[in-house]
Write a protein that holds these residues in place. Structure first.
Motif, PDB file in Angstrom:
ATOM      1  N   ALA A 195      11.346 -10.901  33.108  1.00 35.40           N
ATOM      2  CA  ALA A 195      11.683 -11.664  34.316  1.00 35.40           C
ATOM      3  C   ALA A 195      12.297 -13.015  33.959  1.00 35.40           C
ATOM      4  O   ALA A 195      13.139 -13.535  34.697  1.00 35.40           O
ATOM      5  CB  ALA A 195      10.438 -11.858  35.182  1.00 35.40           C
ATOM      6  N   ALA A 196      11.887 -13.574  32.814  1.00 38.71           N
ATOM      7  CA  ALA A 196      12.470 -14.835  32.361  1.00 38.71           C
ATOM      8  C   ALA A 196      13.941 -14.641  32.000  1.00 38.71           C
ATOM      9  O   ALA A 196      14.783 -15.514  32.260  1.00 38.71           O
ATOM     10  CB  ALA A 196      11.697 -15.368  31.158  1.00 38.71           C
ATOM     11  N   LEU A 197      14.256 -13.490  31.406  1.00 42.25           N
ATOM     12  CA  LEU A 197      15.646 -13.191  31.079  1.00 42.25           C
ATOM     13  C   LEU A 197      16.483 -13.023  32.339  1.00 42.25           C
ATOM     14  O   LEU A 197      17.627 -13.494  32.408  1.00 42.25           O
ATOM     15  CB  LEU A 197      15.717 -11.919  30.229  1.00 42.25           C
ATOM     16  N   VAL A 198      15.909 -12.353  33.336  1.00 40.91           N
ATOM     17  CA  VAL A 198      16.615 -12.175  34.606  1.00 40.91           C
ATOM     18  C   VAL A 198      16.887 -13.531  35.257  1.00 40.91           C
ATOM     19  O   VAL A 198      17.971 -13.776  35.802  1.00 40.91           O
ATOM     20  CB  VAL A 198      15.794 -11.278  35.552  1.00 40.91           C
ATOM     21  N   LEU A 199      15.906 -14.419  35.178  1.00 47.16           N
ATOM     22  CA  LEU A 199      16.061 -15.769  35.737  1.00 47.16           C
ATOM     23  C   LEU A 199      17.185 -16.516  35.030  1.00 47.16           C
ATOM     24  O   LEU A 199      18.033 -17.141  35.678  1.00 47.16           O
ATOM     25  CB  LEU A 199      14.744 -16.536  35.586  1.00 47.16           C
ATOM     26  N   ALA A 200      17.219 -16.456  33.697  1.00 50.60           N
ATOM     27  CA  ALA A 200      18.275 -17.123  32.937  1.00 50.60           C
ATOM     28  C   ALA A 200      19.640 -16.521  33.264  1.00 50.60           C
ATOM     29  O   ALA A 200      20.637 -17.250  33.407  1.00 50.60           O
ATOM     30  CB  ALA A 200      17.987 -17.012  31.444  1.00 50.60           C
ATOM     31  N   GLY A 201      19.690 -15.198  33.408  1.00 49.45           N
ATOM     32  CA  GLY A 201      20.947 -14.535  33.743  1.00 49.45           C
ATOM     33  C   GLY A 201      21.491 -14.985  35.085  1.00 49.45           C
ATOM     34  O   GLY A 201      22.703 -15.159  35.251  1.00 49.45           O
ATOM     35  N   ALA A 202      20.597 -15.188  36.051  1.00 51.71           N
ATOM     36  CA  ALA A 202      21.030 -15.654  37.373  1.00 51.71           C
ATOM     37  C   ALA A 202      21.626 -17.053  37.281  1.00 51.71           C
ATOM     38  O   ALA A 202      22.616 -17.371  37.952  1.00 51.71           O
ATOM     39  CB  ALA A 202      19.849 -15.640  38.348  1.00 51.71           C
ATOM     40  N   GLY A 203      21.034 -17.894  36.428  1.00 49.77           N
ATOM     41  CA  GLY A 203      21.557 -19.241  36.252  1.00 49.77           C
ATOM     42  C   GLY A 203      22.957 -19.232  35.658  1.00 49.77           C
ATOM     43  O   GLY A 203      23.849 -19.967  36.113  1.00 49.77           O
ATOM     44  N   ILE A 204      23.162 -18.401  34.639  1.00 54.88           N
ATOM     45  CA  ILE A 204      24.488 -18.284  34.024  1.00 54.88           C
ATOM     46  C   ILE A 204      25.488 -17.737  35.032  1.00 54.88           C
ATOM     47  O   ILE A 204      26.646 -18.188  35.100  1.00 54.88           O
ATOM     48  CB  ILE A 204      24.431 -17.374  32.783  1.00 54.88           C
ATOM     49  N   ASP A 205      25.051 -16.790  35.840  1.00 59.76           N
ATOM     50  CA  ASP A 205      25.934 -16.174  36.822  1.00 59.76           C
ATOM     51  C   ASP A 205      26.363 -17.179  37.891  1.00 59.76           C
ATOM     52  O   ASP A 205      27.518 -17.161  38.330  1.00 59.76           O
ATOM     53  CB  ASP A 205      25.221 -14.988  37.479  1.00 59.76           C
ATOM     54  N   ILE A 206      25.461 -18.041  38.301  1.00 59.40           N
ATOM     55  CA  ILE A 206      25.811 -19.076  39.281  1.00 59.40           C
ATOM     56  C   ILE A 206      26.892 -19.985  38.716  1.00 59.40           C
ATOM     57  O   ILE A 206      27.873 -20.326  39.387  1.00 59.40           O
ATOM     58  CB  ILE A 206      24.561 -19.891  39.677  1.00 59.40           C
ATOM     59  N   PHE A 207      26.715 -20.389  37.459  1.00 60.80           N
ATOM     60  CA  PHE A 207      27.697 -21.252  36.800  1.00 60.80           C
ATOM     61  C   PHE A 207      29.062 -20.569  36.740  1.00 60.80           C
ATOM     62  O   PHE A 207      30.093 -21.177  37.044  1.00 60.80           O
ATOM     63  CB  PHE A 207      27.200 -21.595  35.397  1.00 60.80           C
ATOM     64  N   ALA A 208      29.083 -19.283  36.374  1.00 62.76           N
ATOM     65  CA  ALA A 208      30.337 -18.537  36.280  1.00 62.76           C
ATOM     66  C   ALA A 208      30.997 -18.397  37.649  1.00 62.76           C
ATOM     67  O   ALA A 208      32.228 -18.494  37.776  1.00 62.76           O
ATOM     68  CB  ALA A 208      30.085 -17.163  35.671  1.00 62.76           C
ATOM     69  N   ALA A 209      30.196 -18.165  38.692  1.00 63.82           N
ATOM     70  CA  ALA A 209      30.743 -18.003  40.039  1.00 63.82           C
ATOM     71  C   ALA A 209      31.376 -19.295  40.541  1.00 63.82           C
ATOM     72  O   ALA A 209      32.437 -19.280  41.169  1.00 63.82           O
ATOM     73  CB  ALA A 209      29.646 -17.541  41.003  1.00 63.82           C
ATOM     74  N   VAL A 210      30.725 -20.422  40.261  1.00 57.68           N
ATOM     75  CA  VAL A 210      31.278 -21.720  40.670  1.00 57.68           C
ATOM     76  C   VAL A 210      32.611 -21.979  39.967  1.00 57.68           C
ATOM     77  O   VAL A 210      33.581 -22.414  40.590  1.00 57.68           O
ATOM     78  CB  VAL A 210      30.278 -22.851  40.361  1.00 57.68           C
ATOM     79  N   LEU A 211      32.679 -21.686  38.672  1.00 58.69           N
ATOM     80  CA  LEU A 211      33.931 -21.863  37.940  1.00 58.69           C
ATOM     81  C   LEU A 211      35.006 -20.911  38.453  1.00 58.69           C
ATOM     82  O   LEU A 211      36.188 -21.267  38.508  1.00 58.69           O
ATOM     83  CB  LEU A 211      33.691 -21.634  36.443  1.00 58.69           C
TER      84      LEU A 211
END
Length: 236
Positions: A195-211
């Motif tokens: 679940a910690a990995l899923v949480l980190a993945g969501a954070g990276i995905d948010i950053f990519a979506a904003v860019l």
């Protein structure tokens, strides 16, 4: 941050078989759907710590196993994941439509700068492994053609392109790894860690979506300004 252009008619170009088509409407739709992706990612950000908190108590022995709480935590993770897949498919589909539109416009602005035909702006995304770099090359060509002087040595937008592409590739690879790890986890401790990995993945995905939003806005704004200025290739 680059402001979105005000929609106005884009002049047609009198070149055989070629005409500019405004990407503004598509850019608004892509931006909106990428915003939905971010919102769903935030749901995952909320669901993952909830799952970890529940499992921490179970694995440490400080709390009894509560089946109802376990089901709620599991439903939250599964539901947010399902919504994420739907949002990404919708946003990705419309992004590719927008990407093809700006690639076609690039053919009008500066055809000599384009290394691949417009069809690659769609097909390249569906080629395994090669989709990690071919679309980036197409985007770089579109960026060049969208500049006021496509044959000069300008670097406008290149940093944003590289940042977005790097973040997208990282998000794609990490999300797959996190999802597979979570799906394969069987005991409470393994699920807690996954679940910690899923949480980190969501954070990276948010950053990519904003860019991605910033990149869409940048290319759209550049093409809009260039079209209004009448800077297009001579008729063939």
């Amino acid at each position: 941050m680059t402001h979105a252009p005000v929609p106005v008619p884009v002049p047609a170009v009198s070149a055989p078989g070629r005409a500019l088509r405004s990407p503004i409407g598509l850019s608004y739709a892509v931006t909106a759907l990428l915003g939905v992706v971010v919102l769903v990612d935030l749901l995952i950000v909320a669901a993952s710590p909830n799952m970890r908190s529940f499992l921490s108590g179970v694995t440490s022995g400080t709390a009894d196993f509560d089946e109802d709480a376990a089901n709620r935590a599991d439903y939250a993770m599964a539901g947010s994941s399902g919504l994420y897949v739907a949002a990404v498919v919708a946003a990705g589909t419309l992004f590719i439509v927008w990407f093809h539109r700006v690639r076609q416009n690039a053919e009008v602005f500066a055809p000599g700068t384009q290394r691949r035909t417009p069809g690659w702006a769609i097909g390249a995304w569906f080629i395994p492994i090669a989709n990690m770099w071919i679309p980036r090359g197409i985007a770089a060509d579109v960026l060049r053609a969208s500049r006021p002087d496509p044959y000069g040595g300008g670097v406008e937008g290149r940093g944003l392109l590289n940042a977005w592409w790097g973040a997208w590739v990282c998000s794609l690879v990490f999300d797959r790894y996190a999802s597979r790890t979570y799906d394969r986890a069987e005991d409470a401790e393994a699920i807690h860690d996954a679940a910690a990995l899923v949480l980190a993945g969501a954070g990276i995905d948010i950053f990519a979506a904003v860019l991605a939003v910033l990149f869409v806005r940048r290319i759209t704004s550049m093409q809009h300004a260039k079209a209004l200025a009448g800077r297009t290739a001579p008729s063939a």
